[in-house]
Design an enzyme around this catalytic site. Sequence first.
Site, PDB file in Angstrom:
ATOM      1  N   ARG A   1      66.212  13.953  86.610  1.00  0.00           N
ATOM      2  CA  ARG A   1      65.765  13.662  87.796  1.00  0.00           C
ATOM      3  C   ARG A   1      64.478  14.335  88.053  1.00  0.00           C
ATOM      4  O   ARG A   1      64.336  15.770  87.792  1.00  0.00           O
ATOM      5  CB  ARG A   1      66.845  14.501  88.846  1.00  0.00           C
TER       6      ARG A   1
ATOM      7  N   LYS B   1      60.491  22.987  89.474  1.00  0.00           N
ATOM      8  CA  LYS B   1      61.400  24.400  90.013  1.00  0.00           C
ATOM      9  C   LYS B   1      60.885  25.669  89.702  1.00  0.00           C
ATOM     10  O   LYS B   1      59.931  25.965  88.801  1.00  0.00           O
ATOM     11  CB  LYS B   1      62.896  24.102  89.631  1.00  0.00           C
TER      12      LYS B   1
END
Length: 280
Positions: free
Chosen positions: A257, A223
Amino acid sequence: MDKKFQCGRFEFVLNRPIVMGIINVTPDSFSDGGVYYSIDAAINRAYKMIDDGVDILDIGGESSRPGSDRVSSSEELKRLLPVIESLKNCGVPLSIDTYKPDIMKSVISMNVDMINDICGFTKPGAMEAVASSNCGLCVMYMNGNISNMHDCFPNMDVVKDANIFFTKQLSSFIKYNSSIMNRIVLDPGLGFGKTIEQNYYLISQLEKLRVLSCPLMVGVSRKSMIGKLVDRSVSERLCASVSCALISVMYGANIVRVHDVAETVDSLKILNAINSNEAR
């Protein structure tokens, strides 16, 4: 006694970290948009993750990256259903990343094992769609809503607000199904309406988010909160992503995740070995 997490056809004893692998069946996801857009590519990727030791496969048919377009339910199902059909007997749980109640109903009818909702089941009809199933349910905390989910709210007390949100959603779920708690996982929603500082603060405060003893999931892989900190492009964020997953587990995450399954699994094996020695 170790807590158990009911995930559809599967049950996890949470005595070790669980690795969820990301399969984006989309043309525009921020990390791998288009790479696994074809059915064959997505299936091959899934089986590679299984070989690498993944515990859960998380399949998404709509990107949530900044600036991405919303897609219709029919288009989302067109992307998802062939992959679900091909993987339904692959030996690991299938999680579907969606916030649409009609999609939830459709995939639950195909016996998927988990619904991962970035809107935290706030859409009208979402709770009704999943409450009577046996699916695992990931309730994510998003500042804002689906239309402004990547705007930041720097003055917000994110830990306090997350706890208020989780408590409210769990209370509502219990009204639908009093035995639902062993199926719920909470996700602080890193990157969704938070500043970089808020994202890392949430990781440091994970244990304060364990509302009603629910397991915690963290999704930080590749991210922008990583890229902006280490000044690396998406393709160069492997080491930092794995490090952040490992640190998240050390601060209390039960599920991570990730895109990079093999590297994360290897790193967690080392952490598990260290923890096992400490317990002797």
